[in-house]
Design an enzyme around this catalytic site. Structure first.
Site, PDB file in Angstrom:
ATOM      1  N   CYS A  12      -5.860   1.555   0.687  1.00  0.00           N
ATOM      2  CA  CYS A  12      -5.249   2.677  -0.015  1.00  0.00           C
ATOM      3  C   CYS A  12      -4.725   2.147  -1.352  1.00  0.00           C
ATOM      4  O   CYS A  12      -4.762   0.945  -1.626  1.00  0.00           O
ATOM      5  CB  CYS A  12      -4.093   3.246   0.807  1.00  0.00           C
ATOM      6  N   GLU A 127       8.735  -0.867   6.976  1.00  0.00           N
ATOM      7  CA  GLU A 127       9.007   0.139   5.929  1.00  0.00           C
ATOM      8  C   GLU A 127      10.319   0.865   6.238  1.00  0.00           C
ATOM      9  O   GLU A 127      11.162   1.054   5.353  1.00  0.00           O
ATOM     10  CB  GLU A 127       7.860   1.146   5.859  1.00  0.00           C
TER      11      GLU A 127
END
Ligand code: F3S
Length: 754
Positions: A12, A127
């Site tokens: 990505c 994250e």
């Protein structure tokens, strides 16, 4: 056998950025140690390659010697990591994905106001740990990951955000529960579509393939999820980490092979697998070719078959071709495509290799009739098929309008373009395309059924993509560029910024409030717009128009002063007053008491929305951003108005009565005349009476004179009597007085003698 790759597949945007940054850092700091804070990416091949270039990995900052470079991966890290790294003198290379930074900032902003935030995601994911680490203080941010937990937590949270890779449907269900408990909770859509797009593409491809190869790290949850999805639709799915793990027993039994990869798999891994599979296919084809050659030599070509042979003889009328079988083929002149004045011998000579289509297997004398012309059609089909495989563009000419679309020809082949594929806009009448040459992409080819479907729309979409990539390169957030207004929607306008459309949301058009973009814009209008945001993954650009002009309150002093008279437009009417727009984004309030000199009870009796009014500025409060206006002070004083009205009414009345007065005057004059005449008549009568009276008076005077004479005589007689008597009395008195006098003198003499 065909191999297709799911699009999008592989790295990505955020991971590409992180890997590129890692490579740059290790090459830019030769001799300096570079540490990734945690594993950079869940892909062994990539991490090992980076390790070989000098990138070390650690979970402990204390292990990093001072002066080293610290690389923050795309998942991000808690703020404390940055602080500690700075304290320890480490150089930081920050590869946190911009989508993650956005969430960190939201949490930092909310918690700095003492408010609570909620993160929906896996509490153990780096994250999520990183996001929590941006809270102002501990305890202000919590993490949940299912609906059950959403029901159980209290409703103190001001904001809710999601881990970028969290499943959207799950997030929406959790948010629903949270909103039921607290309708005011601010919900932020922070999910990144990169994962979802890769899953959708893999699912679509898996539905159409016999074999699905999913490439990704075994410790990558995203790749595992991708394999699960593919397996659901294509039972023959293999999940491999790299090409070495690919061992297919009978690859030839698969005619359609799909390849997909998660966001942590590099494109090189995908290409390697595809190349390897292609080799297998090629080997298989070579074997097939060999078998075919043997078979070919043993049999005669069939009708319609494309054959290849060597030119054996050339005459003015035909070309004899050795086909490698028992019989030769013949191409008659009429089955060749020759230019005017061109001879067969100009283009064919002995020994040439030639291809042709079999049009007759037995012409009566045992030869095989061939056609180059028919082959041309065949070649055109091949070209189209090739273009489909290579995703290339071909030019076609629209030759006929048919039900549902048009027929367009590519050389000798005719194909269909559905109405929906003629343009990227709505096409009402296909006639407008008649005779046009259109670049198209090939959607479908079936040579045997003689069917081809083209799409001009797909070509336009690809063009748009490449233009977008070009513009994307040049464009940055904050740039001001010229664009053309292309179309409207209720929520804004699409503006062409050099080949791609950006969205100009209605709230970004004007500092004022708009109901529809049409109020200030028109189609085809050229405007300068500012780039507000760019979403590389979704290919979306948000634009702003109002940002190219100063916000009205920032320049209020330059344009407006107390006492200034202005014309404004009534935009809103409330019970207590009316809001008047002085310019877009700048409204002033006319209090109900400032609307008119008279007492106003209902503003709707005096004003209506949209009405233009004269106003005077009474006050400007920059702090509260308020402007007080008065309409009353722009109007004439009421007394004058009343008098004026009365005078005007009187004048009207006078005007109305004028004719009446004229009539009265005429009447009066008539009456005066009558009166005069009457007076004259009276005068004459009076004079006659006077004369009579005089005569009568004269008569009376004569009578009176006679009577007076009588009286006079009488009076004179009386007077004579009275006079005589008076003289007698006087004589008598005189005698008496003389006598008295003598007596007095006698008396006096007597006294003297004595
Ligand atoms: Fe970033 Fe989305 Fe990839 S958040 S790291 S672009 S999956």
């Amino acid at each position: 056998m065909k191999i297709r790759k799911a699009e999008p597949s592989g790295f990505c945007f955020g991971v590409t950025r992180a890997v590129d940054m890692a490579e740059k850092v290790v090459s830019d700091y030769p001799g300096q140690r570079v540490f990734s804070y945690g594993q950079l990416i869940h892909n062994r091949g990539v991490t090992e390659k980076l390790k070989s270039k000098g990138l070390e990995t650690t979970e402990e900052l204390s292990e990093i010697p001072g002066g080293s470079v610290l690389l923050i991966r795309s998942h991000g890290a808690p703020k404390g990591v940055y602080d500690e790294a700075n304290e320890r003198g480490l150089q930081i290379a920050d590869a946190t994905c911009p989508y993650v930074i956005k969430i960190q900032k939201l949490i930092q902003e909310v918690t700095s106001k003492g408010l609570s935030g909620l993160v929906v995601g896996d509490p153990n994911h780096p994250e999520v740990k990183g996001i929590i680490g941006w809270a102002q203080s501990q305890g202000l941010v919590d993490v949940i990951q299912n609906e059950q937990q959403a029901h159980e937590i209290d409703n103190k949270y001001h904001i809710v955000v999601a881990q970028t890779t969290f499943e959207r449907e799950k997030y929406e269900a959790i948010v629903k529960v949270l909103q039921e408990k607290n309708p005011d909770i601010q919900v932020k859509d922070t999910i990144c579509n990169a994962t979802r797009e890769r899953q959708d593409a893999a699912r679509d491809l898996a539905k159409e393939t016999d074999l699905m190869i999913v490439i990704g790290g075994k410790n990558s949850s995203n790749s595992k999820k991708l394999a699960e999805i593919c397996e659901k639709y294509c039972p023959c799915t293999v999940f491999i980490e790299n090409i070495q793990e690919l061992s297919l027993k009978n690859p030839e039994k698969y005619s359609r092979i799909g390849v997909a990869a998660g966001a942590s798999t590099p494109v090189s891994d995908i290409e390697e697998v595809i190349a390897n599979m292609s080799e297998v296919i090629t080997e298989r084809n070579e074997m097939e070719d060999y078998l075919e050659a043997i078979e070919k030599s043993l049999r005669l070509p069939r009708l319609g078959e494309i054959v290849e042979g060597t030119v054996h003889q050339v005459t003015d009328k035909e070309v004899i071709v050795n086909l490698g079988c028992k019989k030769d083929g013949v191409i008659p002149k009429e089955e060749l495509t020759l230019e005017a004045d061109q001879k067969i011998t100009d283009i064919f000579k002995e020994g040439d290799t030639v291809q042709a289509k079999v049009i007759k297997t037995d012409d009566g004398d045992g030869t095989i009739m061939l056609s180059k012309k028919k082959l041309q059609v065949n070649e055109n089909w091949e070209e189209i098929s090739q273009a489909l495989d290579d995703k290339e563009t071909i030019d076609v000419k629209v030759v006929r309008v048919v039900n549902g679309g048009v027929i367009a020809s590519y050389k000798e082949v005719a194909g269909f373009i559905p109405l929906s594929q003629l343009s990227d806009r709505f096409v009402e009448n296909a006639e407008e395309f008649m005779g046009h040459v259109l670049p198209v992409k090939i959607s479908r080819v079936d040579k045997f059924k003689g069917k081809a479907v083209f799409s001009h729309k797909a070509y336009l979409a690809e063009e748009r993509q490449s233009k977008m990539a070009e513009i994307w390169e040049k464009l940055s957030v904050g740039d001001v560029i010229e664009g053309t207004v292309m179309r409207f929607t209720d929520y804004g306008a699409f503006v062409d910024i050099g080949g791609i459309d950006g969205l100009l949301h209605i709230s970004e058009i004007s500092w004022g409030k708009l109901k529809h973009p049409q109020e200030v814009l028109s189609i085809g209008e050229k405007i300068n717009v500012k780039v507000l945001s760019m979403n590389a993954e979704r290919g979306k650009i948000s634009l702003g128009l109002k940002q190219t002009q100063p916000e009205p309150w920032t320049v209020i002093d330059d344009k407006y002063q107390v006492g200034q008279l202005l014309v404004g437009k009534v935009v809103q009417i409330k019970e207590y007053g009316a809001f008047v727009e002085l310019e877009p984004g700048l409204d002033g309030l006319v209090h109900i008491s400032e609307v008119a000199h008279k007492r106003v009870t209902d503003l709707n009796d005096e004003l209506k929305v949209g009405q233009e009014v004269n106003t005077k500025i009474l006050e400007i409060d920059k702090e509260k951003k308020r402007i007080s206006l008065s309409i009353k002070e722009t109007l004439e004083p009421p007394i004058f108005e009343e008098q004026k009205e009365e005078i005007e009414e009187g004048a009207e009345d006078m005007e109305e009565n004028k004719s009446f007065f004229d009539q009265v005057k005429d009447k009066a004059e008539d009456l005066m005349e009558d009166a005069k005449e009457k007076v004259e008549e009276f005068k004459e009568d009076a004079e006659a009476v006077l004369e009579d009276a005089k005569a009568k008076a004269a008569e009376l005077t004569d009578d009176a004179k006679e009577k007076a004479e009588v009286f006079k005589d009488k009076a004179e007689e009386v007077l004579e009597d009275v006079k005589e008597k008076a003289e007698d009395v006087a004589e008598d008195v005189k005698e008496k007085v003389e006598k008295a006098k003598d007596e007095i003198e006698d008396a006096l003499d007597k006294e003297e003698t004595e």
